[in-house]
Design a protein around this motif. Sequence first.
Motif, PDB file in Angstrom:
ATOM      1  N   LEU A  66      -2.668 -18.281   0.607  1.00  0.00           N
ATOM      2  CA  LEU A  66      -1.844 -17.102   0.833  1.00  0.00           C
ATOM      3  C   LEU A  66      -1.587 -16.399  -0.492  1.00  0.00           C
ATOM      4  O   LEU A  66      -1.339 -17.054  -1.508  1.00  0.00           O
ATOM      5  N   LEU A  67      -1.629 -15.066  -0.467  1.00  0.00           N
ATOM      6  CA  LEU A  67      -1.202 -14.250  -1.599  1.00  0.00           C
ATOM      7  C   LEU A  67       0.112 -13.592  -1.208  1.00  0.00           C
ATOM      8  O   LEU A  67       0.178 -12.887  -0.193  1.00  0.00           O
ATOM      9  N   VAL A  68       1.148 -13.843  -1.987  1.00  0.00           N
ATOM     10  CA  VAL A  68       2.433 -13.164  -1.814  1.00  0.00           C
ATOM     11  C   VAL A  68       2.508 -12.140  -2.937  1.00  0.00           C
ATOM     12  O   VAL A  68       2.548 -12.512  -4.117  1.00  0.00           O
ATOM     13  N   LEU A  69       2.495 -10.870  -2.563  1.00  0.00           N
ATOM     14  CA  LEU A  69       2.301  -9.780  -3.521  1.00  0.00           C
ATOM     15  C   LEU A  69       3.449  -8.780  -3.487  1.00  0.00           C
ATOM     16  O   LEU A  69       3.734  -8.187  -2.439  1.00  0.00           O
ATOM     17  N   ASP A  70       4.091  -8.598  -4.633  1.00  0.00           N
ATOM     18  CA  ASP A  70       5.073  -7.528  -4.792  1.00  0.00           C
ATOM     19  C   ASP A  70       4.294  -6.220  -4.678  1.00  0.00           C
ATOM     20  O   ASP A  70       3.360  -5.979  -5.445  1.00  0.00           O
ATOM     21  N   LEU A  71       4.656  -5.387  -3.730  1.00  0.00           N
ATOM     22  CA  LEU A  71       3.915  -4.146  -3.513  1.00  0.00           C
ATOM     23  C   LEU A  71       4.208  -3.099  -4.580  1.00  0.00           C
ATOM     24  O   LEU A  71       3.624  -2.018  -4.565  1.00  0.00           O
ATOM     25  N   HIS A  72       5.093  -3.440  -5.510  1.00  0.00           N
ATOM     26  CA  HIS A  72       5.384  -2.562  -6.648  1.00  0.00           C
ATOM     27  C   HIS A  72       5.079  -3.291  -7.948  1.00  0.00           C
ATOM     28  O   HIS A  72       5.783  -3.139  -8.937  1.00  0.00           O
ATOM     29  N   LEU A  73       4.042  -4.093  -7.946  1.00  0.00           N
ATOM     30  CA  LEU A  73       3.650  -4.865  -9.128  1.00  0.00           C
ATOM     31  C   LEU A  73       3.168  -3.903 -10.210  1.00  0.00           C
ATOM     32  O   LEU A  73       2.237  -3.133 -10.001  1.00  0.00           O
ATOM     33  N   HIS A  74       3.811  -3.960 -11.353  1.00  0.00           N
ATOM     34  CA  HIS A  74       3.465  -3.059 -12.449  1.00  0.00           C
ATOM     35  C   HIS A  74       2.460  -3.721 -13.377  1.00  0.00           C
ATOM     36  O   HIS A  74       2.493  -4.913 -13.540  1.00  0.00           O
ATOM     37  N   ALA A 100      11.002  -3.449  -1.526  1.00  0.00           N
ATOM     38  CA  ALA A 100      12.337  -2.945  -1.233  1.00  0.00           C
ATOM     39  C   ALA A 100      12.247  -1.631  -0.455  1.00  0.00           C
ATOM     40  O   ALA A 100      13.191  -1.231   0.213  1.00  0.00           O
ATOM     41  N   ALA A 101      11.112  -0.975  -0.511  1.00  0.00           N
ATOM     42  CA  ALA A 101      10.890   0.288   0.202  1.00  0.00           C
ATOM     43  C   ALA A 101      10.088   0.028   1.475  1.00  0.00           C
ATOM     44  O   ALA A 101       9.427  -1.000   1.596  1.00  0.00           O
ATOM     45  N   ASN A 102      10.135   0.957   2.381  1.00  0.00           N
ATOM     46  CA  ASN A 102       9.369   0.824   3.623  1.00  0.00           C
ATOM     47  C   ASN A 102       7.929   1.260   3.363  1.00  0.00           C
ATOM     48  O   ASN A 102       7.616   2.431   3.386  1.00  0.00           O
ATOM     49  N   SER A 104       5.302  -0.560   4.943  1.00  0.00           N
ATOM     50  CA  SER A 104       4.528  -1.352   5.904  1.00  0.00           C
ATOM     51  C   SER A 104       3.258  -0.659   6.368  1.00  0.00           C
ATOM     52  O   SER A 104       2.191  -1.271   6.382  1.00  0.00           O
ATOM     53  N   GLY A 105       3.342   0.596   6.758  1.00  0.00           N
ATOM     54  CA  GLY A 105       2.179   1.309   7.283  1.00  0.00           C
ATOM     55  C   GLY A 105       1.039   1.398   6.289  1.00  0.00           C
ATOM     56  O   GLY A 105      -0.096   1.045   6.595  1.00  0.00           O
ATOM     57  N   ARG A 106       1.343   1.850   5.079  1.00  0.00           N
ATOM     58  CA  ARG A 106       0.317   1.963   4.032  1.00  0.00           C
ATOM     59  C   ARG A 106      -0.237   0.609   3.644  1.00  0.00           C
ATOM     60  O   ARG A 106      -1.433   0.453   3.428  1.00  0.00           O
ATOM     61  N   ALA A 107       0.650  -0.371   3.546  1.00  0.00           N
ATOM     62  CA  ALA A 107       0.222  -1.708   3.122  1.00  0.00           C
ATOM     63  C   ALA A 107      -0.702  -2.345   4.157  1.00  0.00           C
ATOM     64  O   ALA A 107      -1.744  -2.894   3.811  1.00  0.00           O
ATOM     65  N   VAL A 108      -0.334  -2.269   5.418  1.00  0.00           N
ATOM     66  CA  VAL A 108      -1.152  -2.859   6.484  1.00  0.00           C
ATOM     67  C   VAL A 108      -2.496  -2.134   6.565  1.00  0.00           C
ATOM     68  O   VAL A 108      -3.538  -2.770   6.731  1.00  0.00           O
ATOM     69  N   ALA A 109      -2.489  -0.827   6.411  1.00  0.00           N
ATOM     70  CA  ALA A 109      -3.741  -0.069   6.430  1.00  0.00           C
ATOM     71  C   ALA A 109      -4.668  -0.498   5.288  1.00  0.00           C
ATOM     72  O   ALA A 109      -5.892  -0.443   5.430  1.00  0.00           O
ATOM     73  N   ALA A 110      -4.100  -0.949   4.183  1.00  0.00           N
ATOM     74  CA  ALA A 110      -4.898  -1.375   3.026  1.00  0.00           C
ATOM     75  C   ALA A 110      -5.403  -2.809   3.156  1.00  0.00           C
ATOM     76  O   ALA A 110      -6.265  -3.222   2.399  1.00  0.00           O
ATOM     77  N   GLY A 111      -4.843  -3.564   4.103  1.00  0.00           N
ATOM     78  CA  GLY A 111      -5.295  -4.946   4.277  1.00  0.00           C
ATOM     79  C   GLY A 111      -4.224  -6.003   4.126  1.00  0.00           C
ATOM     80  O   GLY A 111      -4.514  -7.201   4.185  1.00  0.00           O
ATOM     81  N   VAL A 112      -2.975  -5.593   3.920  1.00  0.00           N
ATOM     82  CA  VAL A 112      -1.864  -6.541   3.875  1.00  0.00           C
ATOM     83  C   VAL A 112      -1.603  -7.006   5.305  1.00  0.00           C
ATOM     84  O   VAL A 112      -1.570  -6.197   6.230  1.00  0.00           O
ATOM     85  N   ALA A 114       1.141  -8.796   6.486  1.00  0.00           N
ATOM     86  CA  ALA A 114       2.548  -8.691   6.888  1.00  0.00           C
ATOM     87  C   ALA A 114       3.361  -8.262   5.682  1.00  0.00           C
ATOM     88  O   ALA A 114       2.972  -8.505   4.540  1.00  0.00           O
ATOM     89  N   VAL A 115       4.505  -7.621   5.942  1.00  0.00           N
ATOM     90  CA  VAL A 115       5.386  -7.158   4.873  1.00  0.00           C
ATOM     91  C   VAL A 115       6.795  -7.669   5.142  1.00  0.00           C
ATOM     92  O   VAL A 115       7.270  -7.620   6.276  1.00  0.00           O
ATOM     93  N   VAL A 116       7.450  -8.147   4.096  1.00  0.00           N
ATOM     94  CA  VAL A 116       8.848  -8.562   4.161  1.00  0.00           C
ATOM     95  C   VAL A 116       9.618  -7.658   3.213  1.00  0.00           C
ATOM     96  O   VAL A 116       9.219  -7.458   2.064  1.00  0.00           O
ATOM     97  N   ARG A 117      10.718  -7.115   3.721  1.00  0.00           N
ATOM     98  CA  ARG A 117      11.546  -6.213   2.912  1.00  0.00           C
ATOM     99  C   ARG A 117      12.491  -7.009   2.022  1.00  0.00           C
ATOM    100  O   ARG A 117      12.985  -8.050   2.405  1.00  0.00           O
TER     101      ARG A 117
END
Length: 135
Positions: A66-74, A100-102, A104-112, A114-117
């Motif tokens: 599993l990859l747990v990825l901060d969607l705002h990784l700088h 922390a932001a919504n 989900s749609g963009r992330a799932v479309a890219a291949g994520v 699941a998303v946890v807020r």
Amino acid sequence: MNSIIQNESFKLDHSFLLNKTILLAEDDEVSQQQLQIVFGRLGASVELAENGVEVLHKMMTLSPALLVLDLHLHPFNSIELVKSLRIEHKISAPVLGLSAANMSGRAVAAGVNAVVRKPIEMSELHSRVYGLFAG
């Protein structure tokens, strides 16, 4: 200490993560520590990646479950990173996004998968991770 994890007393069944490796890409040290503790309690070993270059390298060399990825990784664009993992590198391991932001749609479309807020609710984290391995 600013906690991103809420409801820590939630009882967890951890057998589905026992002896699995999780790659955690989170640039906030407090979040890293807290998630390492949580996943460690679930029986997983946790490898850290500081940036997108490390994520690419470790995904290919470690083959984590599993990859747990901060969607705002700088300073990387995490959405583009996931697209690259899926399309260019043909990596199929599940990806759990944290945000922390919504997104989900963009992330799932890219291949994520699941998303946890953030702040993370333990019951939601457990449910999302369990869902990635149960089905």
